[in-house]
Design a protein around this motif. Structure first.
Motif, PDB file in Angstrom:
ATOM      1  N   GLU A 154     -12.820  16.046  42.177  1.00  0.00           N
ATOM      2  CA  GLU A 154     -14.027  15.268  42.486  1.00  0.00           C
ATOM      3  C   GLU A 154     -13.663  13.974  43.206  1.00  0.00           C
ATOM      4  O   GLU A 154     -14.309  13.580  44.188  1.00  0.00           O
TER       5      GLU A 154
ATOM      6  N   THR B  58     -12.723  18.946  53.122  1.00  0.00           N
ATOM      7  CA  THR B  58     -12.658  17.573  52.632  1.00  0.00           C
ATOM      8  C   THR B  58     -11.705  16.750  53.482  1.00  0.00           C
ATOM      9  O   THR B  58     -12.030  15.633  53.910  1.00  0.00           O
TER      10      THR B  58
ATOM     11  N   GLU C 115     -14.653  12.814  47.013  1.00  0.00           N
ATOM     12  CA  GLU C 115     -15.421  11.580  47.215  1.00  0.00           C
ATOM     13  C   GLU C 115     -14.648  10.522  47.990  1.00  0.00           C
ATOM     14  O   GLU C 115     -15.158   9.431  48.237  1.00  0.00           O
TER      15      GLU C 115
END
Length: 366
Positions: free
Chosen positions: A76, A105, A80
């Motif tokens: 996570e 990502t 982020e």
């Protein structure tokens, strides 16, 4: 390239221009291979360092990060953008069907990517990974360590120079008894949805990709058989991954110019790996071909004479990460790029289709 030139080239980095600087990597996924093979290789080279580690187990991430003076992230946190300044690129080493998430990502963060093979679990997901990096303008390299091995690179030049004549046949095997270690049948490699298959995608990709590299061409059609006994063989529920976790697969590949390929991959049996290339005027055989940092023996027989190579070359995993970092530092596109990885995923997809239907199958990229 004559035989002496082959011997000389087999212990030389043909790509190294001695650039300044290093590339800091986020290691995404902390399985056994990443911890015990990849991270030591990253730290053992000249151009790459470990800047961050990412795991779904926060305690593991903290422990490994402390050992290597790196930032510790959960998945996570990685998604982020936490500690994004701690690394320049991402090494994605998660189970195969999770590669796309890790690649996207990194691409969204403007980071370059080196991703474990196979590039993804399906051709569609592999193509999406390539597109994500293309759209972001970042480098994507498929982690084919054999293509960074000086011995294999020297053999590629030897073959392309015609030293064994027109190649007529490529043969190879990789048998890895996946249940022989400490992990039982619940491991992700036996989950066809997560892995995208079984022995073929985990170990069969090595002789396939290395043969493609040495030949400089791709299969146009395949025939195949695959089988599995318990605990292998379960098919996933997801209709997008209608494959079995194959225990044994044997496939024939038709290459251009009349070259045929014959390859076997197994998850049980006596461990072995080898590759042989036969030409009209010579032959190359590589023993212990695909074991990380293995003691390979290469036998070359040509009209000009014979030579046996052993005890030369380098740790190909160190070479792989240094090669990737060198490409990033110099702005050079890697040879085993994302599209190279996509080609193998497409060929393996055709192998599974041929095994399921019993028919010769088009192996061009789909």
């Amino acid at each position: 390239m004559d035989l002496q030139a082959l011997v000389d080239a087999a212990s030389t980095r043909d790509w190294d221009t001695d650039p300044e600087g290093t590339v800091s990597l986020a290691v995404v996924g902390l399985g056994n291979y990443a911890r015990n093979v990849s991270i030591p290789a990253i730290e053992g080279g000249d151009y790459a360092t470990v800047g961050a580690v990412v795991s779904g187990d926060p305690e593991k991430a903290e422990r490994v990060a402390t050992e290597h003076d790196a930032a510790a992230l959960t998945y996570e946190g990685y998604a982020e953008g936490e500690a994004v300044d701690a690394y320049d690129a991402a090494y994605v080493a998660t189970p195969n069907r999770l590669h796309l998430d890790g690649i996207r990502t990194a691409a969204d963060q403007g980071k370059h990517v080196i991703c474990e093979k196979p590039l993804e679990a399906t051709p569609e997901r592999a193509a999406a990974a390539v597109d994500a990096c293309d759209d972001a303008g970042v480098t994507l390299m498929t982690a084919y360590r054999m293509q960074a091995d000086p011995v294999i690179r020297a053999l590629g030049s030897f073959v392309s120079a015609g030293r064994i004549g027109q190649p007529t046949k490529a043969m190879g095997e990789f048998t890895f008894p996946v249940l022989a270690g400490s992990k039982g049948p619940d491991q992700w490699r036996l989950d066809a949805e997560l892995a995208g298959g079984g022995a073929l995608v985990d170990v069969g990709v090595y002789p396939l990709n290395t043969a493609r590299y040495l030949l400089g061409s791709d299969p146009v059609a395949v025939d195949a058989t695959a089988r599995a006994s318990e605990p292998f063989g379960d098919r996933p529920d997801d209709p997008e991954s209608p494959r079995l976790a194959d225990e044994h697969v044997h496939f024939l590949a038709e290459f251009p110019e009349g070259t045929t390929g014959e390859f076997t991959a197994s998850f049980s049996g006596d461990a072995d790996s080898w590759l042989e290339l036969v030409g009209e005027s010579g032959r190359i055989r590589i023993e212990n071909a695909f074991v990380p940092n293995g003691e390979r023996t290469v036998r070359v027989s040509t009209d000009a004479g014979d030579v046996t190579l052993s005890g030369i070359g380098a740790d190909e995993t160190v070479e792989e990460f240094d090669y990737f970092a060198h490409c990033v530092l110099t702005g050079t596109p890697p040879e085993p790029d994302g599209r190279d990885g996509l080609t193998d995923v497409a060929v393996m997809d055709a192998v599974y289709e041929a095994a399921a239907t019993g028919r010769r199958t088009d192996a061009s990229r789909r």
